[in-house]
Design a protein around this motif. Sequence first.
Motif, PDB file in Angstrom:
ATOM      1  N   PHE A 167      -1.448 -16.453 -65.573  1.00  0.00           N
ATOM      2  CA  PHE A 167      -0.562 -17.443 -66.189  1.00  0.00           C
ATOM      3  C   PHE A 167      -1.045 -18.867 -65.932  1.00  0.00           C
ATOM      4  O   PHE A 167      -0.390 -19.834 -66.319  1.00  0.00           O
ATOM      5  N   ALA A 168      -2.175 -19.025 -65.275  1.00  0.00           N
ATOM      6  CA  ALA A 168      -2.746 -20.357 -65.016  1.00  0.00           C
ATOM      7  C   ALA A 168      -4.254 -20.286 -65.224  1.00  0.00           C
ATOM      8  O   ALA A 168      -4.862 -19.234 -65.063  1.00  0.00           O
ATOM      9  N   GLY A 169      -4.847 -21.414 -65.591  1.00  0.00           N
ATOM     10  CA  GLY A 169      -6.295 -21.446 -65.750  1.00  0.00           C
ATOM     11  C   GLY A 169      -6.754 -20.560 -66.899  1.00  0.00           C
ATOM     12  O   GLY A 169      -6.017 -20.262 -67.831  1.00  0.00           O
ATOM     13  N   GLY A 170      -8.010 -20.132 -66.811  1.00  0.00           N
ATOM     14  CA  GLY A 170      -8.569 -19.308 -67.874  1.00  0.00           C
ATOM     15  C   GLY A 170      -9.773 -18.542 -67.405  1.00  0.00           C
ATOM     16  O   GLY A 170     -10.013 -18.352 -66.203  1.00  0.00           O
ATOM     17  N   PHE A 171     -10.570 -18.088 -68.372  1.00  0.00           N
ATOM     18  CA  PHE A 171     -11.699 -17.202 -68.130  1.00  0.00           C
ATOM     19  C   PHE A 171     -12.687 -17.793 -67.123  1.00  0.00           C
ATOM     20  O   PHE A 171     -13.083 -17.135 -66.157  1.00  0.00           O
ATOM     21  N   GLU A 172     -13.092 -19.045 -67.349  1.00  0.00           N
ATOM     22  CA  GLU A 172     -14.047 -19.681 -66.441  1.00  0.00           C
ATOM     23  C   GLU A 172     -13.480 -19.837 -65.036  1.00  0.00           C
ATOM     24  O   GLU A 172     -14.219 -19.676 -64.045  1.00  0.00           O
ATOM     25  N   ASP A 173     -12.196 -20.124 -64.925  1.00  0.00           N
ATOM     26  CA  ASP A 173     -11.580 -20.295 -63.616  1.00  0.00           C
ATOM     27  C   ASP A 173     -11.599 -18.994 -62.827  1.00  0.00           C
ATOM     28  O   ASP A 173     -11.865 -18.986 -61.624  1.00  0.00           O
ATOM     29  N   GLY A 174     -11.304 -17.876 -63.490  1.00  0.00           N
ATOM     30  CA  GLY A 174     -11.330 -16.592 -62.816  1.00  0.00           C
ATOM     31  C   GLY A 174     -12.730 -16.195 -62.398  1.00  0.00           C
ATOM     32  O   GLY A 174     -12.942 -15.651 -61.298  1.00  0.00           O
ATOM     33  N   PHE A 175     -13.706 -16.451 -63.262  1.00  0.00           N
ATOM     34  CA  PHE A 175     -15.105 -16.165 -62.948  1.00  0.00           C
ATOM     35  C   PHE A 175     -15.524 -16.955 -61.715  1.00  0.00           C
ATOM     36  O   PHE A 175     -16.122 -16.412 -60.778  1.00  0.00           O
ATOM     37  N   ALA A 176     -15.192 -18.242 -61.699  1.00  0.00           N
ATOM     38  CA  ALA A 176     -15.555 -19.102 -60.572  1.00  0.00           C
ATOM     39  C   ALA A 176     -14.852 -18.669 -59.294  1.00  0.00           C
ATOM     40  O   ALA A 176     -15.440 -18.701 -58.203  1.00  0.00           O
ATOM     41  N   ALA A 177     -13.576 -18.257 -59.400  1.00  0.00           N
ATOM     42  CA  ALA A 177     -12.837 -17.811 -58.219  1.00  0.00           C
ATOM     43  C   ALA A 177     -13.476 -16.580 -57.600  1.00  0.00           C
ATOM     44  O   ALA A 177     -13.569 -16.459 -56.370  1.00  0.00           O
ATOM     45  N   ALA A 178     -13.942 -15.649 -58.447  1.00  0.00           N
ATOM     46  CA  ALA A 178     -14.582 -14.435 -57.937  1.00  0.00           C
ATOM     47  C   ALA A 178     -15.917 -14.750 -57.271  1.00  0.00           C
ATOM     48  O   ALA A 178     -16.237 -14.211 -56.203  1.00  0.00           O
ATOM     49  N   VAL A 179     -16.715 -15.627 -57.875  1.00  0.00           N
ATOM     50  CA  VAL A 179     -17.998 -15.996 -57.277  1.00  0.00           C
ATOM     51  C   VAL A 179     -17.780 -16.722 -55.957  1.00  0.00           C
ATOM     52  O   VAL A 179     -18.470 -16.464 -54.958  1.00  0.00           O
ATOM     53  N   THR A 180     -16.808 -17.628 -55.932  1.00  0.00           N
ATOM     54  CA  THR A 180     -16.494 -18.342 -54.691  1.00  0.00           C
ATOM     55  C   THR A 180     -16.047 -17.372 -53.608  1.00  0.00           C
ATOM     56  O   THR A 180     -16.442 -17.497 -52.439  1.00  0.00           O
ATOM     57  N   HIS A 233     -17.810 -25.253 -63.913  1.00  0.00           N
ATOM     58  CA  HIS A 233     -16.858 -24.377 -63.243  1.00  0.00           C
ATOM     59  C   HIS A 233     -17.451 -23.675 -62.024  1.00  0.00           C
ATOM     60  O   HIS A 233     -16.716 -23.109 -61.223  1.00  0.00           O
ATOM     61  N   MET A 234     -18.779 -23.752 -61.853  1.00  0.00           N
ATOM     62  CA  MET A 234     -19.423 -23.150 -60.678  1.00  0.00           C
ATOM     63  C   MET A 234     -19.612 -24.160 -59.549  1.00  0.00           C
ATOM     64  O   MET A 234     -20.150 -23.826 -58.491  1.00  0.00           O
ATOM     65  N   ARG A 235     -19.160 -25.378 -59.764  1.00  0.00           N
ATOM     66  CA  ARG A 235     -19.350 -26.414 -58.757  1.00  0.00           C
ATOM     67  C   ARG A 235     -18.634 -26.075 -57.448  1.00  0.00           C
ATOM     68  O   ARG A 235     -19.166 -26.309 -56.358  1.00  0.00           O
ATOM     69  N   VAL A 236     -17.427 -25.509 -57.536  1.00  0.00           N
ATOM     70  CA  VAL A 236     -16.680 -25.147 -56.329  1.00  0.00           C
ATOM     71  C   VAL A 236     -17.428 -24.084 -55.539  1.00  0.00           C
ATOM     72  O   VAL A 236     -17.545 -24.161 -54.306  1.00  0.00           O
ATOM     73  N   ALA A 237     -17.963 -23.075 -56.235  1.00  0.00           N
ATOM     74  CA  ALA A 237     -18.741 -22.035 -55.566  1.00  0.00           C
ATOM     75  C   ALA A 237     -19.999 -22.620 -54.937  1.00  0.00           C
ATOM     76  O   ALA A 237     -20.391 -22.244 -53.829  1.00  0.00           O
ATOM     77  N   GLY A 238     -20.655 -23.553 -55.637  1.00  0.00           N
ATOM     78  CA  GLY A 238     -21.843 -24.195 -55.084  1.00  0.00           C
ATOM     79  C   GLY A 238     -21.530 -24.998 -53.845  1.00  0.00           C
ATOM     80  O   GLY A 238     -22.280 -24.970 -52.861  1.00  0.00           O
ATOM     81  N   ASN A 239     -20.402 -25.723 -53.872  1.00  0.00           N
ATOM     82  CA  ASN A 239     -20.001 -26.487 -52.690  1.00  0.00           C
ATOM     83  C   ASN A 239     -19.670 -25.566 -51.520  1.00  0.00           C
ATOM     84  O   ASN A 239     -19.989 -25.872 -50.369  1.00  0.00           O
ATOM     85  N   ALA A 240     -19.016 -24.434 -51.812  1.00  0.00           N
ATOM     86  CA  ALA A 240     -18.679 -23.479 -50.754  1.00  0.00           C
ATOM     87  C   ALA A 240     -19.940 -22.891 -50.128  1.00  0.00           C
ATOM     88  O   ALA A 240     -20.024 -22.720 -48.898  1.00  0.00           O
ATOM     89  N   LEU A 241     -20.934 -22.596 -50.958  1.00  0.00           N
ATOM     90  CA  LEU A 241     -22.184 -22.045 -50.445  1.00  0.00           C
ATOM     91  C   LEU A 241     -22.925 -23.068 -49.598  1.00  0.00           C
ATOM     92  O   LEU A 241     -23.457 -22.735 -48.522  1.00  0.00           O
TER      93      LEU A 241
END
Length: 463
Positions: A143-156, A247-255
Motif C-alpha cells: 500500500f506504499a511505494g512501488g516496484f522499485e522500492d520493493g526491489f531496493a528494500a530486498a537488495v538492501t 533506487h539502489m542508492r540506499v543499498a549502495g550506502n548500506a554496503l
Amino acid sequence: MAMSHIQRFPSAAKAASTNPLKMSQPLGAALAYLGVDRCLPLFHGSQGCTAFGLVLLVRHFREAIPLQTTAMDQVSTILGGYDNLEQAIRTIVERNKPAMIGVATTGVTETKGEDMGGQYTLFRQRNPDMAGTALVFANTPDFAGGFEDGFAAAVTAMVERLVEPSPVRIPTQVNVLAGSHLSPGDVEELRDIIEGFGLSPIMLPDLSLSMAGRQPTDFTATSLGGVTVDQIRAMGASATTIVVGEHMRVAGNALELKTDVPSHFFSRLTGLEASDKLVRLLMELSGKPAPARLRRQREALVDAMLDGHFFFSRKRIAVALEPDLLYAVTGFLADMGAEVVAAVSPTQSPVLERLKAATIMVGDHSDMETLARDADLIVSNSHGRQGAARIGVPLHRMGLPMFDRLGAGLRVQVGYRGTRELLCEIGNLFLAREMDHGPHDAGHHGADESHGCGGGSCGCNAV
C-alpha cells in the motif's frame, strides 16, 4: 529545455485508476530475490497476493517462477502470522533445501504490524537445525511505494543480512548493484563490459543467470542460477561498488557503511555520455585501455546517432515507465533531439526532479493517454497498448510487463551496443511512418496498422 517551461504535477487527482501503471513492492522484492541462486521468494501474506504477482512475472519472462506464500487467513491476520511464517519456512527447507529464502511482507502483514526483525530472531532461536539456510526478511508493504522500492528494500536487506566485512581487498573484484530497470540482457551486457577489462564482477541481483532462459535437466522448486550466497558474503572484499539506478542508492550506502568499499553511482547507463563515464571508471580501476570491441561499438553508436538524429529531431514522445527507467529513456531521447512532451511515473522518486520533459506527473496509463494525444510515439509497457490504439499513436514497448512480445528479458539497452539497438528500434518506427505516409502527412500512424511490414515482421516494435 528550460526548466521554467516544465509543468510538474505531483499526482493525478482521481478516485480510481482504470489502467494502472504501478506495480507493488512485494513483486519488486520477489524479482530481486530471483536473482540469487537456489533462492525461493516467500510472500508473507494471503495466497491471492502471490498468485497475481506470479502470473505477471510468468507472462513477462516466460519462465517457471518459484514463488511461495505463508497463506495468511482471517484468523492468522488478526492473531499474528508467525506460526504461518515458521511453518512455511520449515516446509520449504525440508522439501526444497534452498540456499536462501527471501521473505517479503505484503499489505496483510504490514497492516497488522508484524515485527519482522523479532520474528527472524525468534525463528533462529527455535530452529537451530536450519542455520545452513540463509534467511532474508524485507518490509515491503504494497500500500506504499512501488516496484522499485520493493526491489531496493530486498537488495538492501540482503546486503545488511549477508555481506561480511573483510580486511582484505581483491583489486580485480567489483560489486555491481543492478537496479530493477535493468533486464537480464542488460545485466549480461554489463558483465561482459566489466570482464573485458580483466575485472571480476559480483552482480546483485544477477537476473542474467536466472531469468534469461535455461532448461534444467531436473525440476527445481528454487531459482536456477544467479549470484550465490557465498558471493554475496564476499562482496565486502571487493575493490569498489558500481551502483546503477537512483533506487539502489540506499543499498549502495548500506554496503559502503558496512564494508567501507567505495561506491560509484550511475543514474543511467543508456546513452553515449553515460557509457563513456562507465568505461572511464573501468579503465581507472583496471589500469587497462578500453578493449577494441568496445571502441568499435562506440564508433558504431556515434555513426548510428548521426544517421538517426534526422528522424528523432523535434519528434514528440510520451513516456510512462518506472522512475529510473523513465529517467534513462527520457535522457536518451533528449540527447537525440526529441521532445518528451509527457513523462508519467507510477510513484514518486527523487530522480523525477531531473527529468527532461514538458510535463511530469505521477499517474497511470489513462493519464498517459490524455497527455499523448498529440504525440508521435508512446513508450511504455504492454499495458499501454489499449490507450495507444484508442488515440492512434504507435507504441514502443519497454519495461515490465511485456507479455505480447518474445524475448522481453533479453533486450539490451545499456552500454554502447544497447544504446545503438534502442536508437535503431525507435528510429525505425519513425522511418516506417515517413515511408508509409510521407513527410507532409499530418495523420498519426494507426496503432493497429502493419505499415507495410506484415504486422511487425520488419523488426519494429509498433503495436
